[in-house]
Structures are given as C-alpha cells and as structure tokens.
Scaffold this motif. Structure first.
Motif, PDB file in Angstrom:
ATOM      1  N   ASP A  61       0.897  -0.920  -0.160  1.00 49.06           N
ATOM      2  CA  ASP A  61      -0.277  -0.157   0.073  1.00 49.06           C
ATOM      3  C   ASP A  61       0.937   1.163   0.145  1.00 49.06           C
ATOM      4  OD1 ASP A  61       0.619   0.150   2.558  1.00 49.06           O
ATOM      5  OD2 ASP A  61      -0.735  -0.808   3.256  1.00 49.06           O
ATOM      6  N   THR A  96       1.138   0.820  12.511  1.00 48.12           N
ATOM      7  CA  THR A  96       2.373   1.005  11.194  1.00 48.12           C
ATOM      8  C   THR A  96       2.152  -0.134  10.381  1.00 48.12           C
ATOM      9  OG1 THR A  96       3.759  -0.058  12.633  1.00 48.12           O
ATOM     10  CG2 THR A  96       4.212   2.369  12.293  1.00 48.12           C
ATOM     11  N   SER A  97       2.913  -0.589   9.291  1.00 48.90           N
ATOM     12  CA  SER A  97       2.854  -1.305   8.342  1.00 48.90           C
ATOM     13  C   SER A  97       4.679  -1.921   8.623  1.00 48.90           C
ATOM     14  CB  SER A  97       3.470  -1.644   6.914  1.00 48.90           C
ATOM     15  OG  SER A  97       3.604  -2.318   6.149  1.00 48.90           O
ATOM     16  N   GLY A 103       3.337   4.757   8.573  1.00 46.87           N
ATOM     17  CA  GLY A 103       2.478   5.100   9.151  1.00 46.87           C
ATOM     18  C   GLY A 103       1.910   5.955   9.957  1.00 46.87           C
ATOM     19  N   ARG A 116      -1.127  11.559   5.198  1.00 45.38           N
ATOM     20  CA  ARG A 116      -2.069   9.842   5.317  1.00 45.38           C
ATOM     21  C   ARG A 116      -1.688   9.553   7.244  1.00 45.38           C
ATOM     22  NH1 ARG A 116      -2.033   6.037   1.111  1.00 45.38           N
ATOM     23  NH2 ARG A 116      -4.019   6.958   0.026  1.00 45.38           N
ATOM     24  N   ARG A 118      -1.460   5.959   9.393  1.00 53.49           N
ATOM     25  CA  ARG A 118      -2.311   4.751   9.502  1.00 53.49           C
ATOM     26  C   ARG A 118      -2.565   3.917  10.503  1.00 53.49           C
ATOM     27  NH1 ARG A 118      -0.912   0.148   6.189  1.00 53.49           N
ATOM     28  NH2 ARG A 118       0.963   1.511   5.504  1.00 53.49           N
ATOM     29  N   ALA A 207      -6.324   0.143   4.192  1.00 54.52           N
ATOM     30  CA  ALA A 207      -5.176  -0.099   3.696  1.00 54.52           C
ATOM     31  C   ALA A 207      -4.854  -1.610   3.789  1.00 54.52           C
ATOM     32  CB  ALA A 207      -4.420  -0.003   5.409  1.00 54.52           C
ATOM     33  N   THR A 209      -2.779  -3.643   5.606  1.00 53.62           N
ATOM     34  CA  THR A 209      -2.132  -4.220   6.517  1.00 53.62           C
ATOM     35  C   THR A 209      -3.359  -3.861   7.067  1.00 53.62           C
ATOM     36  OG1 THR A 209      -1.920  -2.033   7.680  1.00 53.62           O
ATOM     37  CG2 THR A 209      -0.256  -2.951   6.848  1.00 53.62           C
ATOM     38  N   ASP A 216      -6.707  -2.520   9.016  1.00 50.58           N
ATOM     39  CA  ASP A 216      -6.316  -0.995   8.927  1.00 50.58           C
ATOM     40  C   ASP A 216      -6.519   0.193   7.547  1.00 50.58           C
ATOM     41  OD1 ASP A 216      -5.118  -1.615  10.979  1.00 50.58           O
ATOM     42  OD2 ASP A 216      -3.175  -2.353   9.919  1.00 50.58           O
ATOM     43  N   TYR A 217      -6.580   1.679   8.223  1.00 58.20           N
ATOM     44  CA  TYR A 217      -7.674   1.962   7.313  1.00 58.20           C
ATOM     45  C   TYR A 217      -6.542   3.305   7.397  1.00 58.20           C
ATOM     46  CZ  TYR A 217     -11.441  -0.283   8.258  1.00 58.20           C
ATOM     47  OH  TYR A 217     -12.456  -1.032   7.651  1.00 58.20           O
ATOM     48  N   PHE A 218      -6.724   4.450   5.791  1.00 55.85           N
ATOM     49  CA  PHE A 218      -5.744   5.244   5.672  1.00 55.85           C
ATOM     50  C   PHE A 218      -6.917   6.550   5.848  1.00 55.85           C
ATOM     51  CE2 PHE A 218      -2.838   2.784   2.580  1.00 55.85           C
ATOM     52  CZ  PHE A 218      -1.939   3.035   3.970  1.00 55.85           C
TER      53      PHE A 218
END
Length: 768
Positions: A61, A96-97, A103, A116, A118, A207, A209, A216-218
């Motif tokens: 992403d 975070t990823s 993030g 953005r 995360r 997202a 992740t 998860d969401y952005f």
C-alpha cells in the motif's frame, strides 16, 4: 467531577449495533468514507487510493499508492495499543506496516500539503487527528534548541512545547479540516488560519495491513499551502518537523486529551509534552521539496554528548565526548561532526570524524576530534549521523554547548590615572596590549586602533600622557580592555569629565530594567531605560563579554537585544551611554523549572473529603503543595522517576484552593511558577440513570441522537451532562426538584462500542 461509575450507579453503556461499515467486506485501497469525491485525494475518481485504476492494493500500500506519499520515519518503534486513552487497535491507534514501518506520510503536490495516517480501525465517532508542525527547530524549555515561546502544561491542557502550526482533521457529526497558527499559543489563543467543513478535503480508505488481525485504514486529508503564511510560512526550501497525534475528542491536540503520539511508546510518557518532545527530536527536518520530488531521510541519530568543559583559545585544539545510539533499531555506528560558531551565531567551521564512532560498540563509545581552531567568544556543538546507507539516518539532534576559554586568565587593568590628558594603567600577567573604547550616544568607538597614541612598558600602558602636556581626551565614558594571546580581560570603565585624572567609576541605575526572570531558553532581553531627548546607546555584556549594541532613539524608553544564546547563571549587564556618564544595571539568568500540574477531575476540581492530592512534574522533582485560601498550609514531597507525586492532606473541604510549585529538579534550584489553582468542590451524592429508548424500549444504536434518563433533583438549577467517550456531548439544566426525567440531544455521534456516561451537578456550584 464525581464519577458515578465509582459510586452508587454505574453508567458505562456500550452502544451495541452492527457497525456502519462491514470491515471484512472492504477491499484494500477502497475509499470507504468521504464527504465528496476529491480531485486532490482521488485524481482519477475511481473510488480507490491505489493503482492501477479500479484495482485495490495487492502487494504494497506504499508502492501501489495513487499519491506518492513520503514516509515520515518514527523516532522509535511505534507499538500497537500504546494509547494514553482509548482501546488497542481502535480508530485512534496509530499503527505501522510490519514490513516498512510506514504509518505517518505526507506529500506536496505543489498547491496542497497532503497527509496520510495509518489507523487501527474506523468508526463514525468524534475524534481528531492532528499534525503538529515545528517550523523554527526550537522546542522544549531547556538545552541549546529550547523554544523561547514554550508554554507550560496546565490541568486543562498539554501546553505547547514549540509548535508553530497544527493541521487538524476532526470527525463527528460534521468533518472539518483546519490549519491552526499556534506559535506560543494554547487554548482560546490559538488562531484559526483556515478551515473547511464537510468538503472534499478528507477521505478514509482501507489499507492493506491488518494489525491486531483487523483491517487498518488510511485517514487522508489536505490543506492548501497558502494557509501557511507569516513569520513561519512553509516554503520549498525552509525546513520543518512534524509530530502526528490522535485526540479522544474532535479538538486540537493542544486542548484535548491525547490518545496516541506517532513514533513513541505512549506508555513511557505520562506527560504529553515529554512524548511530543521525544517524537519531535527523533524526526528529521523536512522541506516541501522533499515532500514532492525529493526524499525524506531516516530518523535522527541520537546526539553526542560533549564531555570537554571548554575549548582553549588557539589552533590545534581538541574536543572529546561520548555517543550512544537511541535503541537497537538504530545504527550502531555514527560519524561525529563539531560545529564552530562565532559569538554572533555565524557558522565558522565544521570538523568531522575521519571514522565512525563508537567503532561498532552498540552501547556507546568515546570520541575525540582534533585540529580545532577557537577564538574569543566562539561556541561549539556536536551532532552525529549513523553510517548505514540502508538506515539513512539524519544528522539533526544537537549536543550540549561549550565555549572558549583562555589558557591563562588575563585580569583587568588597574587604572592609575584617567582624565582629559590621557588614560594610564597596569598590564596584568598575560596582557600584551590594551583596547580603549569611547562610549557615547553614537556607539562604542575604538580610540586606539593599531595602538595609535599608545605606549607600553613591561607592566604598564599609557594612552596619551597622564601628566603634563595638553588635553587629548574628550569628556566621555571609556571602556578599557587588556588583550593577549587572543584573550581579553573583563572591562574596566571610567567617566572622564575633567583634567585632574581623578578616577570616576560607573554607577548603577535601576531605571535600566530587565524582565522579572530571564531563562536559558529566552533568545531576547527587553527592558526600560531612562528617557533622554537625544539618542542613547545600550550595550549588552554577558559574563563581562560584549555581545551586542543597540541605538535607542531620542525620547524612547525601551531597548531589546535579540538573537541571544543564554545559559543558567549567566551574568547580564546593560550599559547606557549618551546622557553624561555611562550607567548600568545587572541581573542573572536563572535555570527553569516547569510548573507542576495538580491532577483534577474532568472539570478541573478536587473533590471534598479526599485525603490525597496527586500531580505530575519533572522526574524526581521536589514539590511544595500550598493551601492558598484563608487558612494556609503547605506540604512537601518528591516526585518519582516518572514524575508522579502524591501528598497526604487533611480531608479536603469545599471551597479550599491549592497550588503546587517545583522547588528543585534536575540540578535546578529555581522555584517554578505556581501551578494552576485547583479548587475543592462539594461531592455530589446523586447520580443520574440512563433509560432505554422510549416507545421501543431498546438499547441505543449508532443511529440514536437523544439519550434519556432520570435523576432525583434536590436543588433547582441542577445540571445533567452527557459524555461520549469522556467528551462532553450535551447538557440539560433542571429547575424542578424531585425525581425528574431528562433528555439530551448529543452533539457527538454514536458508534458501535462508544461509552455513554451522564453526570449530575446539584445546584450551580457543587461538583459534578
């Protein structure tokens, strides 16, 4: 506020409905919430934040993002579930990823600054997502990079460690995107520079992740670059630092209760300002150019510590110190660079280590740089940069500051004669010359440059002749400084007003004033001076070294010296010339202790009957608690290593008031200012109840807007207040006694999992 959950009736009603959005059905990259389509956030208008068109994230992403965001590196590892308030993995949990640690991201498209975040979940709740911006690289209240506009925290807010701007996404019944100008400001003083409501400036997308085994969401939002104007305008080349923070209510992070600070473990920072400072100091400086076509460097390498106490004036000198990496995720090796500055703050030289320190020792090491040149008034700082090209750490955190010193102190001259015929005096040990300045309304003028009209013996000097001859020296104040091997003595002053050679030392004048306190983080000194019809000149000496001169126009009663670097215990002298003999006044820079904060309830009061008062301060600080109303008293205690302190007191009585001060902390024995006053309120013994919804007699859902209940009212003018997740959502005043029904329309939206809590204030002045 008396919490009903701790007394007779517990009101923590969770809203139980199916979520507004079925998270499991959302494709990664799909935009799931926005006010309207945005040409900035979704330029191809396909409803995805990913590429190719109409295709969600499949492998990354980051690389598959429609907007080429630049990742802002976390100062430390960002844990999941480290929230100060809120639930782990929730819609205020910054995550975070696991693969690339992204993030917090940003991008400059040339007209807008786009962010953005995360986030661990999504809801329709009323929360805030804040980007705090430091545009002058100054923050905190101590050290070489302290911010002169630092604002201490209070029981009603987290203060401001040095942020000039805030970009805020606030969600709820409406969604706003705001730019706040915050330089030296908190609370109602914050200036709104830009705001848009329910526009296309925001969106939320799924997202790729799945931290905590949930999607998860952005959270994306943007503001125009034109909103950042004035002294701290953001330009393509000016650097700045940023910290992302979530807030448990739809308000500024400088006002509301923080949930999560990106890049630190919030569990380690009971003080929000300390958490912000840790995150900020580990964040690299960024420019708008880097956020468009450039690259953002890695997190800041931990700063070195200079252990040398000073640098001897001359060439071929050395500076030593130590360095330790911040944690195991950071580079184990770093190159050290020494920066040499003039007394005026101009960069003169840099000296960089030829090899990395500490040569692979992960727990720290020592370093020494040689070949350094030092002149009178210079000061030095050190920075470190990790050597790993993969980590690409940034050199941005600065060490302590050290100053030059003389190998041998040159004592000031003893004048033997001073008058209109000449000025004569002794040459002390190490002195080989003398500088004589005339001080008047035109400035400080060197009168014997290149030793003109100056003669020497092994132990004396003479400027003109001090006996016989004619009058050569105009009536004025003169400053005499001995020199030798690049060093200078402290100055000696004499007011020449006749030809007799009588010595006339300067006198103090309390009409020259200073701020009530001068702290090391102050970069300017201002005050008043006696007025005079003609121009005057003010001269600033710090530790008897001339630092600055300013002209004061006729009939003007104030002065200001700017661009200063101060340290605790510096001696400050201001000399005023132009109206007869020069006069002066003096003061001292004091170290700074941040005021403590007394812990109160949500309405800022203490509860009657309690036998302890707690608060927060600097770690291990000495605290004095003061009862400040009619019958005064005081108690002392010491904060623990986390800065938490507790005082046992007689049972608190309604109407009493308390403040606290720090008397010593971290080697500073200057008493702090008093904390905000905490007032004791009578405890309300009545708690309201929440009823099921009328007619249908069912629990509340995320579509409900009104909450109903009953309460026994004994005093007219009593108030029921409704809170959603601790944020005030509405109130109702009841003017009839007895058992009464209440209903409150919530200003905040409900969502699955939200907690409703009513409180009761009996009468207009009791506790809640």
């Amino acid at each position: 506020m008396r919490s009903c959950t701790r007394h007779t009736v517990a009101i923590t009603l969770s809203i139980i409905v199916f979520s507004f959005l079925n998270a499991s059905a959302q494709s990664p990259g799909k935009i799931v919430r926005r006010s309207s389509a945005s040409a900035v956030l979704d330029a191809n208008n396909d409803g995805y934040v990913s590429l190719p068109v109409n295709t969600g994230f499949t492998t990354s992403d980051i690389t598959q993002s429609e907007i080429p965001f630049k990742s802002i590196p976390p100062a430390f590892t960002e844990p999941i579930g480290d929230l100060a308030t809120g639930a782990s993995g929730s819609f205020t949990d910054l995550v975070t990823s696991s693969t690339d640690k992204t993030g917090f991201m940003a991008y400059n498209d040339g007209a807008n600054l786009i962010f953005r975040l995360r986030v661990g979940s999504i809801s329709s709740g009323a929360k805030a997502y804040s980007i705090l911006i430091d545009a002058d690289f100054k923050a905190g209240n101590s050290g070489s990079q302290a911010d002169p506009n630092y604002v201490s925290p209070t029981s009603q807010g987290s203060g401001n460690i040095g942020f000039e701007w805030e970009v805020l996404l606030a969600t709820g019944n409406s969604t706003t995107v705001t730019v706040n100008e915050t330089d030296g400001k908190i609370g109602p003083n914050i200036v709104q520079a830009y705001q848009t409501t329910n526009s296309n400036n925001w969106q939320i997308a799924a997202a790729l992740t799945t931290n905590s085994n949930n999607p998860d969401y952005f959270y994306d939002f943007y503001v125009p670059l034109s909103a950042f104007t004035g002294t701290y305008a953001l330009t393509s080349s000016t650097g700045f630092r940023m910290v992302a923070t979530t807030v448990n209510s739809p308000t500024s992070a400088l006002r509301g209760s923080r949930s999560d600070i990106f890049g630190v473990n919030d569990v380690n920072y009971s003080s929000t300002p300390d958490g912000w400072l840790a995150a900020l100091n580990g964040t690299p400086p960024i420019t708008l150019s880097q956020l468009s076509t450039g690259a953002v460097a890695g997190a800041c390498t931990n700063p070195p510590v200079i252990t040398s106490s000073s640098v001897v004036i001359g060439s071929g000198q050395s500076i030593s110190g130590t360095w330790t990496r911040r944690d195991v995720t950071m580079d184990a090796n770093a190159n050290i660079t020494i920066y040499r500055y003039s007394s005026a703050g101009a960069l003169l030289n840099t000296y960089t280590s030829a090899s990395a320190y500490p040569s692979g020792i992960a727990t720290g090491g020592s370093w020494t740089l040689t070949g350094i040149t030092a002149a009178l008034g210079d000061y030095f700082v050190a920075k470190a940069k990790g050597t790993s090209a993969t980590l690409n750490e940034s050199e941005c955190m600065q060490s302590n500051t050290i100053y030059t010193t003389c190998a041998t102190t040159i004592n000031p001259t003893v004048l033997s004669s001073s008058g209109t015929k000449g000025i004569c005096g002794s040459l002390t040990t190490g002195a080989t010359g003398v500088l004589i300045y005339k001080m008047d309304g035109t400035g400080n003028t060197l009168m014997n440059g290149s030793n003109v009209n100056t003669t020497y013996t092994a132990t004396t000097f003479s400027w003109f002749a001090c006996s016989g001859g004619t009058s050569n020296v105009a009536a004025a104040t003169y400053m005499v400084v001995l020199t030798g091997s690049g060093c200078q003595s402290t100055p000696v002053f004499d007011c020449v007003s006749n030809g007799s050679g009588t010595l006339t030392p300067l006198t103090t004048n309390t009409g020259i004033t200073f701020p009530s306190t001068i702290y090391p983080f102050n970069t300017s000194i201002s005050g008043a001076v006696p007025t005079y019809t003609a121009a005057q000149v003010a001269t600033l000496f710090i530790n008897n070294v001339l630092k600055s001169t300013v002209t004061i126009p006729g009939n003007t009663t104030s002065y200001t010296f700017s661009g200063l670097q101060l340290n605790a215990n510096d001696n400050i002298k201001v000399y005023l010339s132009g109206n007869g003999c020069t006069v002066y006044n003096t003061t001292t820079v004091v170290c700074y202790n941040q005021p403590p904060v007394i812990t109160t309830d949500a309405n800022g009061v203490l509860l009657a009957g309690a036998t302890t008062i707690t608060g927060t301060s600097a770690a291990n600080a000495s605290i004095t608690l003061n009862k400040t109303n009619a019958t005064t008293n005081s108690w002392t205690t010491t904060a623990n290593g986390s800065g938490v302190w507790t005082v046992t007191v007689p049972a608190l009585v309604a109407g009493d008031t308390y403040t606290a001060t720090v008397t010593a902390a971290g080697g500073c024995s200057t008493a702090s200012a008093a904390s905000s006053t905490a007032t004791v309120a009578a405890v309300t013994t009545i708690c309201p109840t929440i009823s099921l919804t009328p007619v249908t007699n069912t629990p509340y859902t995320d579509t409900s807007t009104i909450v109903y209940g009953t309460v026994n009212v004994t005093t007219a003018g009593s108030i029921v207040r409704l809170y959603v997740d601790g944020a005030l959502a509405g109130s109702q005043t009841i003017n009839t006694t007895g058992t009464q029904n209440w209903s409150i329309v919530s200003s905040l939206p409900f969502y699955s999992g939200a907690v409703l809590k009513p409180t009761f204030q009996s009468g207009a002045s009791a506790s809640e």
